[in-house]
Design a protein around this motif. Structure first.
Motif, mmCIF file in Angstrom:
data_model
loop_
_atom_site.group_PDB
_atom_site.id
_atom_site.type_symbol
_atom_site.label_atom_id
_atom_site.label_comp_id
_atom_site.label_asym_id
_atom_site.label_seq_id
_atom_site.Cartn_x
_atom_site.Cartn_y
_atom_site.Cartn_z
ATOM 1 N N GLY A 109 -1.581 33.117 -38.774
ATOM 2 C CA GLY A 109 -2.748 32.509 -39.403
ATOM 3 C C GLY A 109 -3.510 31.623 -38.441
ATOM 4 N N ALA A 110 -2.775 30.876 -37.623
ATOM 5 C CA ALA A 110 -3.414 29.996 -36.647
ATOM 6 C C ALA A 110 -4.225 30.790 -35.624
ATOM 7 N N ARG A 111 -3.721 31.971 -35.257
ATOM 8 C CA ARG A 111 -4.464 32.812 -34.316
ATOM 9 C C ARG A 111 -5.760 33.302 -34.959
ATOM 10 N N LEU A 112 -5.697 33.673 -36.234
ATOM 11 C CA LEU A 112 -6.911 34.081 -36.945
ATOM 12 C C LEU A 112 -7.881 32.907 -37.070
ATOM 13 N N TYR A 113 -7.355 31.737 -37.375
ATOM 14 C CA TYR A 113 -8.171 30.527 -37.444
ATOM 15 C C TYR A 113 -8.847 30.308 -36.087
ATOM 16 N N ARG A 144 -9.720 32.407 -33.989
ATOM 17 C CA ARG A 144 -10.791 33.392 -33.783
ATOM 18 C C ARG A 144 -11.946 33.197 -34.764
ATOM 19 N N ALA A 145 -11.917 32.101 -35.494
ATOM 20 C CA ALA A 145 -12.959 31.757 -36.475
ATOM 21 C C ALA A 145 -12.947 32.708 -37.673
ATOM 22 N N ARG A 146 -11.829 33.374 -37.895
ATOM 23 C CA ARG A 146 -11.688 34.254 -39.066
ATOM 24 C C ARG A 146 -10.955 33.459 -40.146
ATOM 25 N N LEU A 147 -11.674 32.480 -40.700
ATOM 26 C CA LEU A 147 -11.050 31.492 -41.563
ATOM 27 C C LEU A 147 -10.496 32.090 -42.856
ATOM 28 N N ARG A 148 -11.221 33.020 -43.440
ATOM 29 C CA ARG A 148 -10.761 33.591 -44.710
ATOM 30 C C ARG A 148 -9.501 34.429 -44.509
ATOM 31 N N GLU A 149 -9.444 35.164 -43.394
ATOM 32 C CA GLU A 149 -8.237 35.934 -43.100
ATOM 33 C C GLU A 149 -7.072 34.990 -42.790
ATOM 34 N N ALA A 150 -7.368 33.884 -42.139
ATOM 35 C CA ALA A 150 -6.324 32.892 -41.867
ATOM 36 C C ALA A 150 -5.762 32.344 -43.172
ATOM 37 N N ALA A 151 -6.652 32.039 -44.113
ATOM 38 C CA ALA A 151 -6.199 31.531 -45.409
ATOM 39 C C ALA A 151 -5.290 32.536 -46.105
ATOM 40 N N GLU A 152 -5.613 33.820 -45.980
ATOM 41 C CA GLU A 152 -4.765 34.850 -46.574
ATOM 42 C C GLU A 152 -3.376 34.852 -45.949
ATOM 43 N N ARG A 153 -3.300 34.631 -44.634
ATOM 44 C CA ARG A 153 -1.995 34.569 -43.968
ATOM 45 C C ARG A 153 -1.194 33.369 -44.465
ATOM 46 N N TYR A 154 -1.868 32.219 -44.599
ATOM 47 C CA TYR A 154 -1.165 31.027 -45.074
ATOM 48 C C TYR A 154 -0.693 31.213 -46.520
ATOM 49 N N GLN A 155 -1.508 31.860 -47.324
ATOM 50 C CA GLN A 155 -1.080 32.147 -48.695
ATOM 51 C C GLN A 155 0.095 33.118 -48.687
ATOM 52 N N ALA A 156 0.106 34.024 -47.710
ATOM 53 C CA ALA A 156 1.231 34.957 -47.587
ATOM 54 C C ALA A 156 2.526 34.197 -47.307
ATOM 55 N N VAL A 157 2.433 33.103 -46.553
ATOM 56 C CA VAL A 157 3.603 32.263 -46.303
ATOM 57 C C VAL A 157 4.145 31.716 -47.628
ATOM 58 N N GLN A 202 10.605 25.389 -51.535
ATOM 59 C CA GLN A 202 10.697 23.934 -51.381
ATOM 60 C C GLN A 202 11.124 23.506 -49.982
ATOM 61 N N ILE A 203 11.404 24.461 -49.081
ATOM 62 C CA ILE A 203 11.898 24.039 -47.768
ATOM 63 C C ILE A 203 10.773 23.403 -46.961
ATOM 64 N N PRO A 204 11.116 22.455 -46.095
ATOM 65 C CA PRO A 204 10.084 21.735 -45.345
ATOM 66 C C PRO A 204 9.159 22.631 -44.528
ATOM 67 N N THR A 205 9.665 23.759 -44.028
ATOM 68 C CA THR A 205 8.863 24.643 -43.179
ATOM 69 C C THR A 205 7.571 25.087 -43.864
ATOM 70 N N VAL A 206 7.594 25.202 -45.192
ATOM 71 C CA VAL A 206 6.411 25.638 -45.938
ATOM 72 C C VAL A 206 5.271 24.630 -45.773
ATOM 73 N N ALA A 207 5.615 23.414 -45.372
ATOM 74 C CA ALA A 207 4.585 22.384 -45.180
ATOM 75 C C ALA A 207 3.536 22.819 -44.164
ATOM 76 N N PHE A 208 3.917 23.634 -43.172
ATOM 77 C CA PHE A 208 2.956 24.077 -42.158
ATOM 78 C C PHE A 208 1.814 24.874 -42.799
ATOM 79 N N ALA A 209 2.145 25.706 -43.786
ATOM 80 C CA ALA A 209 1.101 26.490 -44.466
ATOM 81 C C ALA A 209 0.200 25.575 -45.287
ATOM 82 N N HIS A 210 0.782 24.602 -45.982
ATOM 83 C CA HIS A 210 -0.035 23.666 -46.762
ATOM 84 C C HIS A 210 -0.929 22.823 -45.857
ATOM 85 N N ASP A 211 -0.396 22.411 -44.719
ATOM 86 C CA ASP A 211 -1.180 21.644 -43.750
ATOM 87 C C ASP A 211 -2.419 22.431 -43.329
ATOM 88 N N SER A 212 -2.214 23.699 -42.991
ATOM 89 C CA SER A 212 -3.329 24.526 -42.518
ATOM 90 C C SER A 212 -4.319 24.835 -43.639
#
Length: 516
Positions: free
Chosen positions: A209-213, A215-228, A239-249
């Motif tokens: 998702g960060a790579r898509l972000y 590249r300025a492909r914000l909507r595709e990045a959001a889809e990747r984060y939602q996939a997380v 509930q694991i802490p790692t999921v926080a990275f997707a919420h942060d983005s």
């Protein structure tokens, strides 16, 4: 108490029995509790070692670390896999010196063992070694270590290969190899999933998702984060802490789209989980986004509080440039907005950044943008433009179009200040072209009235406006409408007056020696 007084010899025995019973029931935490209560270090170490790898896979590093810290160092000195587990947990919470020490403890524990045993431990340590180098920001070292490890790790060592490949992908991205990064991250996601290593799989998807972000492909990045989030829910680890990275983005994305309500939900979720997992690298980003979010709503006190939290983590953990940049660029903007030029100049001096620095690398990019902004405020527009031109060239070469948007927006204002109206309008048109697919808003709004005036002027210049594609004309109207929807904001002295000791602003010489 009565039992301890009357039959003290039975206490440990009963705790051992309880530990055995809970272990057979699959209740590991209770089994370890009773093993510790029995003061049976061998049993405790056996129980922890049996579950350590699974806990790291599922993001339960804080619980694991708590158990390991109850064991004396003498136990870890003869249990190399427990020492490796401790090192891995320390990397996650960015206690890198302790991680190094634990790693060396593991190596010393097998120094006199058979070659096969030593090789096994060195292979198991490979992801930890690359993880430490990544956390320190030494991306060249990460690539070197990762490629060595992948050449040595057997094909069936899926989990280790997945972790190492994840670190390799992130290092490629930060060292100017976007294609290599995307390939490695895709492999890491597949390997992590195959190994049941949910933490690696989730982080690989987040970084996709960060790579898509980037590249300025914000909507595709959001889809990747939602996939997380979906992946975590499907595997019962939401509930694991790692999921926080997707919420942060996602919080950062929704803020860019000026959707304050959704941004707040994700930022608050990221803070909660990040604090639970004690993940300073991620929290620095989230606190900075939270500061921007509160600032956008006129909450100066809340913004200053969040920014102070970010700086505290930067100082405590001596974080490298990649993680300091977003904090510094926001802090410099706050100082300049309040006319606190002296604080910004103090930052620039302490940072060691120079206009003619040879290496304007990705990790330092936001710091150089902050320097360009300061030079613009000082009236040194030629110097500012030189930095921006160089940053733009590198960003385009590395397909980092998100960076290009930010650079063009600032460059537009610098050119306007130089009286280069035609060049400024050209840069603004270019910025709109790059930003339109992603629906950027705040990158323009945050520049305030100077940017609003330039957008209005472009809209009013009929030949230029009509020369834009229809979709860009529609987008320009949307950006202007977003400006019109913004409430006028009063100066925010709480943020602007905030000063920082020079030692809190990692000088450039330190940053280059300390990786991610």
């Amino acid at each position: 108490n009565y039992l301890r007084q009357t039959h003290p010899q039975l206490v440990a025995q009963l705790h051992r029995r309880a530990s055995d019973w809970f272990q057979r029931q699959g209740s590991t935490a209770e089994a370890i509790y009773h093993a510790l209560a029995a003061h049976d270090l061998t049993l405790t170490a056996d129980l922890i070692e049996a579950v350590a790898e699974r806990m790291l896979k599922q993001g339960e590093h804080i619980t694991l670390q708590g158990w390991l810290q109850k064991l004396p160092s003498a136990t870890l000195q003869v249990r190399p896999r427990l020492a490796l587990a401790q090192a891995a947990a320390f990397v996650i919470v960015h206690n890198l010196d302790a991680a190094d020490s634990a790693l060396q403890m593991a190596f010393q524990a097998v120094a006199t063992h058979e070659p096969a045993d030593r090789e096994a431990i060195y292979n198991e340590a490979a992801p930890i070694r690359t993880g430490i180098a990544l956390a320190r920001g030494d991306y060249v070292r990460v690539i070197e270590l990762a490629q060595q490890a992948l050449a040595q790790l057997a094909t069936e060592q899926v989990q280790r290969r997945g972790e190492v490949t994840l670190h390799l992908g992130i290092a490629f991205a930060l060292h100017g190899d976007p294609i290599g990064a995307e390939r490695a991250l895709e492999q890491a996601a597949q390997l992590g999933t195959a190994a049941g290593d949910l933490r690696t799989a989730l982080l690989a998807i987040v970084n996709q998702g960060a790579r898509l972000y980037g590249r300025a492909r914000l909507r595709e990045a959001a889809e990747r984060y939602q996939a997380v989030l979906r992946f975590a829910e499907e595997h019962g680890v939401q509930q694991i802490p790692t999921v926080a990275f997707a919420h942060d983005s996602l919080g950062e994305l929704h803020l860019e789209w000026n959707d304050v309500a959704k941004a707040r939900v994700h930022v608050e979720e990221a803070i909660t989980r990040g604090e639970q997992g004690r993940m300073p690298r991620m929290l620095v980003s989230t606190y900075t986004t939270a500061a921007r979010l509160r600032d956008s709503q006129g909450d100066a006190g809340g913004a200053a509080q969040m920014l102070a939290k970010a700086w505290q983590l930067v100082r405590e953990h001596n974080l490298p440039a990649r993680h300091i940049g977003p904090v510094e660029i926001y802090q410099v903007r706050c100082w300049l907005a309040q006319g606190n030029l002296g604080a910004a100049e103090q930052w620039a001096k302490a940072s060691g950044l120079q206009v003619n620095d040879a290496d304007l690398n990705t990790a330092n990019e936001e710091r150089y943008l902050a320097l360009a902004r300061l030079l613009w405020a000082q009236g040194e527009t030629n110097q500012a433009n030189r930095i921006l031109e160089r940053l733009y060239t590198v960003a385009i070469q590395e397909l980092r179009f998100n960076s290009a948007v930010m650079i063009l927006v600032l460059q537009n204002l610098v050119l306007q200040a130089q009286g280069e109206r035609n060049a400024a309008q050209s840069k603004l048109s270019e910025a709109l072209q790059l930003a339109e697919p992603g629906g950027y808003l705040r990158v323009f709004i945050d520049e305030g009235e100077p940017m609003r005036s330039l957008l209005d002027a472009l809209r009013a210049t009929r030949p230029l406006f009509l020369g834009l594609e229809a979709r860009i004309r529609t987008y320009l109207d949307q950006v202007i409408a977003a400006f019109n929807g913004e409430k006028a904001r009063q100066p925010q002295p709480e943020i602007g007056r905030q000063t920082l000791p020079p030692e809190s602003i990692n000088p450039k010489s330190k940053v280059q020696n300390l990786p991610e």
